[in-house]
Design an enzyme around this catalytic site. Structure first.
Site, short mmCIF file in Angstrom:
data_model
loop_
_atom_site.label_atom_id
_atom_site.label_comp_id
_atom_site.label_asym_id
_atom_site.label_seq_id
_atom_site.Cartn_x
_atom_site.Cartn_y
_atom_site.Cartn_z
N CYS A 36 0.82 -1.16 0.00
CA CYS A 36 0.05 0.01 -0.03
C CYS A 36 0.79 1.20 0.09
CB CYS A 36 -1.02 0.02 0.97
SG CYS A 36 -2.01 1.42 1.24
N LYS B 35 -2.03 7.38 -5.54
CA LYS B 35 -2.78 8.68 -5.40
C LYS B 35 -1.87 9.96 -5.68
CE LYS B 35 -5.65 5.67 -4.49
NZ LYS B 35 -4.80 4.51 -5.18
N ALA C 285 10.42 -14.85 6.62
CA ALA C 285 10.03 -15.60 7.88
C ALA C 285 9.68 -16.88 7.28
CB ALA C 285 8.82 -14.82 8.38
N GLY D 26 -6.35 -8.91 -10.73
CA GLY D 26 -6.31 -9.51 -9.51
C GLY D 26 -5.10 -9.60 -8.70
N ASP E 104 -4.53 -8.99 2.82
CA ASP E 104 -4.81 -9.45 1.60
C ASP E 104 -4.55 -11.15 1.59
OD1 ASP E 104 -4.89 -7.04 0.71
OD2 ASP E 104 -3.58 -7.11 -0.74
N MET F 80 -9.56 -7.19 -0.29
CA MET F 80 -8.06 -6.65 -0.29
C MET F 80 -7.90 -5.04 -0.26
SD MET F 80 -6.41 -9.45 -2.89
CE MET F 80 -6.32 -11.24 -2.20
N LEU F 81 -8.30 -4.50 0.78
CA LEU F 81 -8.10 -3.24 1.12
C LEU F 81 -7.33 -2.87 2.58
CD1 LEU F 81 -12.04 -2.61 0.62
CD2 LEU F 81 -10.26 -2.41 -0.99
N HIS G 156 -23.54 24.58 4.20
CA HIS G 156 -23.87 25.14 2.91
C HIS G 156 -22.73 26.18 2.36
CE1 HIS G 156 -25.94 26.32 -0.88
NE2 HIS G 156 -25.82 27.41 -0.37
#
Length: 461
Positions: free
Chosen positions: A42, A51, A117, A269, A308, A314-315, A440
């Site tokens: 990420c 982003k 690991a 994916g 994941d 998966m986020l 507003h």
């Protein structure tokens, strides 16, 4: 014993590092093992760098439409994206965040070990020949991009023509033409990024629609806007092979098409990573994911899996939430994940954000509902911003007004969705939602307008 821990976390992504910090704050002795980089996919080659580049492309596009806002630029021909500087900005953002993660782990007195690991058993983890013992094990090893096992794809990868999302973030220059195989979230975001930078983008989707998991209204609206912005979308295609820098496929009519591009991004994916945990008796699902219950417990006592590697949603924010939940449960609580209240976001132009069920799901599952949709074009702030594409759609239970689902396509959809998520989490109804006074002029007023519409008295439409 020096190498004995209450909790060992394998993987320092948004699930692992959050779990580790939370465990340390709860007074547990904690070790986190990371083989590559803190922050995981990420922060390093996923959410954050994407982003950062999307923001740069948005600024470039905005300058290109400066005259719409009453600003004259005398030499528009001299306005151009500087890919090198965009990459430098992206790298700076990523470095700041990843260093921040490492700092937070150390500040919270989490022991850190770099390396790969290997689980000897459910209580013993080995890294570079050294063994560490734990009472509880959290597996947060993430995922990798899925490959297409088609003729010549392996060679095309070696040649640098077929790329994954990782390579797409750091191309040597902005491509003139780009093929994207896969019409899911990642593919759509890269299509938006490169199209705004001037690339000719073609999306090749095997299904009859892009973003098939979305509400039909959102799906159709975003498809329309992508086409409006000259993204070519081919659906119901069958990819056959790659020759040189040409993708060969059959289109929806069964005719063979040869598409020559600079690169081919494969975005079909991701696959969970379970390397190092194959021989301890974990139950593995059909998608190569580690199977867990709604408390993120595996079939082995004291062994949890998050993020994941679970393959559920998966986020990054799901992984973080699961990490916090696991530590709570290790400390004796009885928390459970509720996947119906997890927001999903797409950083397209405009953005998309959803939570809860779609209208198609409600119909399929015979769930009683009513729905209302309010267009951004009827909102004052959207008009002032010049960003009127999109709408907000909310589904609610007809008798009591419980919110069942919400679907937003708007310039700031990913920020707007949280208000609805909070309302759902606190079991608020559409009636409370409508009573909440919204400032507003803001785009958030559209949420209130939809609530009024569901109650039968829409004001501004």
């Amino acid at each position: 014993m020096e190498n004995k821990y209450d909790v060992i976390v394998v993987g320092a992504g948004p699930g692992g590092y959050v779990a580790a910090i939370k465990a340390a704050q709860e007074g547990l002795k904690i070790l986190i093992i990371e083989k590559k980089y803190y922050g995981g996919v990420c922060l390093n080659v996923g959410c954050i760098p994407t982003k950062a580049l999307l923001k740069s492309s948005k600024v470039y596009d905005l300058i290109g439409h400066a005259d719409t806002y009453g600003i004259d630029i005398s030499k528009m021909t001299e306005v151009a994206p500087n890919w090198v500087k965009m990459q430098e900005r992206k790298a700076k953002v990523v470095t700041q965040l990843t260093k921040g993660v490492e700092f937070l782990l150390k500040k919270n007195k989490v022991d850190l070990v770099k390396g790969e690991a290997k689980a000897i058993d459910k209580n013993t983890i080995e890294v570079a020949g050294k063994r560490y013992i734990c009472t509880n094990l959290i597996i947060a090893t993430g995922s990798v991009s899925r490959n297409l096992p088609l003729p010549s794809f392996e060679q095309a990868e070696k040649d640098g023509y077929v790329i994954s999302s990782t390579e797409a973030l750091s191309l040597p220059k902005i491509p003139k033409k780009l093929a994207i195989i896969g019409g899911g979230v990642i593919g759509i975001e890269f299509a938006c990024l490169y199209r705004r930078l001037g690339t000719e983008v073609t999306i090749l989707q095997g299904l009859d629609t892009i973003l098939e998991m979305l509400d039909k209204d959102i799906r159709e609206e975003l498809t329309k806007l992508l086409i409006k912005n000259k993204v070519k979308i081919e659906t119901s295609v069958k990819i056959k092979e790659i020759k040189g820098k040409t993708v060969i496929y059959d289109n929806s009519e069964g005719k063979e098409v040869k598409l020559a591009t600079d690169y081919c991004l494969v975005s079909v994916g991701r696959v969970p990573v379970t390397t190092g945990f194959e021989n301890i008796g974990l139950k593995i699902g059909e998608r190569k994911n580690i199977e867990v219950d709604d408390q993120c417990r595996t079939n082995l006592p004291g062994v949890y899996a998050i993020g994941d590697v679970v393959g559920r949603a998966m986020l990054a924010h799901v992984a973080s939430s699961q990490g916090l939940l696991v530590i709570d449960n290790i400390k004796g609580k009885n928390e459970k994940m509720n996947y119906n209240r997890i927001p999903s976001c797409i950083y397209s132009f405009p953005e998309v954000a959803t939570v809860g069920i779609t209208e198609e799901q409600a119909i399929k599952d015979k769930i009683a509902y009513k729905a209302f949709k309010f267009p951004l074009s009827a909102n004052g702030k959207a008009l002032a911003d010049g960003e009127t594409d999109g709408f907000v759609k909310i589904l609610c239970e007809p008798k009591y007004g419980e919110i069942l689902g919400a679907h937003i396509i708007a310039a700031t959809a990913t920020d707007m969705i949280s208000e609805i998520t909070v309302c759902m989490e606190t079991e608020g109804t559409i009636h409370e939602f409508g009573k909440a006074i919204h400032p507003h002029p803001t785009l958030s007023e559209v949420l209130m307008e939809v609530a009024h519409g569901l109650e039968g008295y829409a004001i501004h439409i």
